[in-house]
Design a protein around this motif. Sequence first.
Motif, PDB file in Angstrom:
ATOM      1  N   PRO A  49      58.945  26.900  40.797  1.00 25.74           N
ATOM      2  CA  PRO A  49      58.295  27.445  39.606  1.00 25.74           C
ATOM      3  C   PRO A  49      58.502  26.509  38.409  1.00 25.74           C
ATOM      4  CG  PRO A  49      60.338  28.642  40.041  1.00 25.74           C
ATOM      5  CD  PRO A  49      60.216  27.587  41.095  1.00 25.74           C
ATOM      6  N   HIS A  76      54.053  31.045  45.632  1.00 25.90           N
ATOM      7  CA  HIS A  76      54.056  29.634  45.231  1.00 25.90           C
ATOM      8  C   HIS A  76      53.522  28.755  46.367  1.00 25.90           C
ATOM      9  CE1 HIS A  76      56.596  31.206  42.047  1.00 25.90           C
ATOM     10  NE2 HIS A  76      56.492  30.047  41.411  1.00 25.90           N
ATOM     11  N   CYS A 122      49.730  29.256  46.703  1.00 22.85           N
ATOM     12  CA  CYS A 122      49.007  28.561  45.639  1.00 22.85           C
ATOM     13  C   CYS A 122      48.847  27.080  45.998  1.00 22.85           C
ATOM     14  CB  CYS A 122      49.776  28.739  44.328  1.00 22.85           C
ATOM     15  SG  CYS A 122      48.895  28.129  42.888  1.00 22.85           S
ATOM     16  N   VAL A 178      50.068  30.992  40.191  1.00 27.59           N
ATOM     17  CA  VAL A 178      50.679  31.514  41.412  1.00 27.59           C
ATOM     18  C   VAL A 178      50.212  32.955  41.666  1.00 27.59           C
ATOM     19  CG1 VAL A 178      52.888  32.278  42.381  1.00 27.59           C
ATOM     20  CG2 VAL A 178      52.688  29.986  41.343  1.00 27.59           C
ATOM     21  N   SER A 199      53.391  30.313  36.769  1.00 27.64           N
ATOM     22  CA  SER A 199      53.293  31.720  37.193  1.00 27.64           C
ATOM     23  C   SER A 199      51.870  32.232  37.268  1.00 27.64           C
ATOM     24  CB  SER A 199      54.032  32.614  36.197  1.00 27.64           C
ATOM     25  OG  SER A 199      55.269  32.973  36.691  1.00 27.64           O
ATOM     26  N   CYS A 231      57.873  27.471  49.429  1.00 34.39           N
ATOM     27  CA  CYS A 231      58.493  27.548  48.120  1.00 34.39           C
ATOM     28  C   CYS A 231      59.969  27.172  48.251  1.00 34.39           C
ATOM     29  CB  CYS A 231      58.337  28.945  47.518  1.00 34.39           C
ATOM     30  SG  CYS A 231      59.225  30.245  48.398  1.00 34.39           S
TER      31      CYS A 231
END
Lengths: 434, 434
Positions: free
Chosen positions: A292, A385, A388, A364, A361, A261
């Motif tokens: 994000p 993140h 995912c 995630v 979100s 991330c």
Amino acid sequence: MRQRQFNLSQTEIPTQWYNVCADLKNPMPPLSPATGKPCKPEELAEVFPEAVIEQEMSTERWIDIPDEVRSKLAMWRPAPLCRATFLEQALGTPAKIYYKYEGASPVGSHKVNTAVAQAYYNHKEGTKRIATETGAGQWGSAISMACAAYGIDCTVYMVRCSYKQKPYRRSLVHLYGAEIYPSPSDRTEFGRKILEKDPACEGSLGMAIGEAMEDTLAHKDVKYALGSVLNHVVLHQTVIGLEAKKQLELAGDYPDVVIACVGGGSNFGGIAMPFMADKFAGKNIRFTAVEPAVCPTITEGEYKYDFGDTAKLTPMMKMYSLGSDFVPPPDYAGGLRYHGMSPIISELVNENMIDAVALKSIDVFAAAEMFARTEGIVPAPESAHAICEAINEAKRAKEEGKEETILFCLSGHGFIDLGAYDSYFAMTGRGEKA
Amino acid sequence: MRQRQFNLSQTEIPTQWYNVCADLKNPMPPLSPATGKPCKPEELAEVFPEAVIEQEMSTERWIDIPDEVRSKLAMWRPAPLCRATFLEQALGTPAKIYYKYEGASPVGSHKVNTAVAQAYYNHKEGTKRIATETGAGQWGSAISMACAAYGIDCTVYMVRCSYKQKPYRRSLVHLYGAEIYPSPSDRTEFGRKILEKDPACEGSLGMAIGEAMEDTLAHKDVKYALGSVLNHVVLHQTVIGLEAKKQLELAGDYPDVVIACVGGGSNFGGIAMPFMADKFAGKNIRFTAVEPAVCPTITEGEYKYDFGDTAKLTPMMKMYSLGSDFVPPPDYAGGLRYHGMSPIISELVNENMIDAVALKSIDVFAAAEMFARTEGIVPAPESAHAICEAINEAKRAKEEGKEETILFCLSGHGFIDLGAYDSYFAMTGRGEKA
């Protein structure tokens, strides 16, 4: 029994950091806010200790890690490299998924890797107090712990919305003996100005940096410390990737893709740069930075010179930016809400060495939930993140029938972020019933 | 750089548990609540899977750990053994202080060592749901995680005062997919009876066990699981001490004293029993069980047959007890608030093989604070009892000029217990100012 962890002994804690600036095609120097010209080291001397400035500007490929810093790193390093066997099974993927787990550090994230180094150099050069900011609180806890270890006072300006949402982070900073204030605060001129205009202001990382900078510049023997973005921070974080490389060798593997991330870019830089060195040498390897959707710095920002803070006190840096006035909408992934991006990562994106994706979100948190139920660990929402995207890669590998090797950085645990999970449960109609 | 961690590879995860019952002078069998005579295995069959009952009653010295259980233990084991070099320095003690850190497990405590074993045996024998209780929430999270790993449903009755004080524990249990209810609840006859008399009842571990037992006995395919006290739980926890012994060998040391906190006795039993085997063989080694002053089961309780729960549904066990109706006063160390004590530990206290001390909260939190500021790790308030006594030993060693070796079990981290630290700060006049 299948081996899941590939661990090193303490003698294998790296002895040098890898400085990718030695290998960048086109490194862009920071510009002085006063002159608009490249910063001179002496212009940063009020803010950082000399050794840190030297590292910030260095183009030496390898920089020695002082033995005293290694002694502190030895409190939790080498960090585990785990093969996510149970997640792989649940996905039915032919891909091999490895994660480097930085949540085993005392403060629960990778941030402390640079915190102990910065505290050490400050201690050595006589700093009495460090002023800093924190968003979600990971950096605030890390630098507080490091300051406690060296007997340095510490003042943390914490973005007000996180200060309210994450009381346990405050408690942790408090336990390490630091003082902590919600930002904007009435302790700085900059903070007071903002509060005058908007008494209900929830703050942003850019504002908190501005307050910490003002506090630093207004006091002798006070220095500033930043937990991400800057070159020396990425440098200190390379212990993550250097260890991971050795550990993957033990496992007999090498990654096809490295995922982390990005907020300011430090855990991404930390795990990716040692592998980037191989890509410079011609190796076929991909890198994915995950941000994000509500703060899409790389995927929607502009590559330009911009300030690191809202008060415009920091040098200007060439970076992907959403603008130093950008205030992200409230979101759970508090630590990824920065308007800018590490100049190193930005330049490598610009050189097409790094891909970026922005994730929602809800996806995630669904990945985080799957990870917790299979691998046991509760990830920090920020780190989720990376999970995912790793799951997305593993699913693609399954569709394509490829036995890919995926490495991601699990930069921290989510024990102090369980409130965010509650919001996710509520959002998906599974909130508290009793 | 001084070596601080002494780590084993995953192939060194123990392959057998050590069963101290083989070496007890005078093991006291549980008595049936129906007949008052020693329980027969079949009387426990409604409550536990067969393999667990067999282990509960076994006097075999070594019991094989199934490979599938070792695979799950490999998610986090071997756990680190750390030398507390920075705490030693701060104390200026000649003593060497080692701690076995069980907080690195996914749920943050040692509880999951037995949870994965119990879930495995239940899974193998076809259990569809496990009903259990939890005090502070450590056990509830551990068994929820283990049930998720084996696809077993899970119902947790959580002592009401903890349910309210520790919302993050509930979230964690929820994240692992289990259902959780404050106890006393309206889901059992026993719970409803208590609430009728006292609608504001804050609950106790004895009550919550009673509710979980009733839920189990009322449903087919539902079994019960206990996170401490019983012989099979202590058995499963011996991986702690077995690893620690090997790790101390790597460090070239052997403990003069082994210290752990006691609630039901499982982390104490886990670290101490493998060393107890040496004491049976004539070795000079001391053991100290540390309990909270507000729940002084060993130091002030009576050694007698008593029920494990308030509903009087469990077999009667010979143990130190404050009485099965005992409701401890509110205190931070939620996990140490049980009226009884592991029959194994109780018998060893009775045989003068184990010493016990009761410590005050305020001293325990002061020790926890010192530990956090020197060693970085935030201990669970329960585990901090062991830290406090280890510090007491180290200070004594300093006074006497002895180079003692102290080993304690750091059974869990305190990230989810930071609210208790806030109470401690408030108590010592250092509460939140902003």
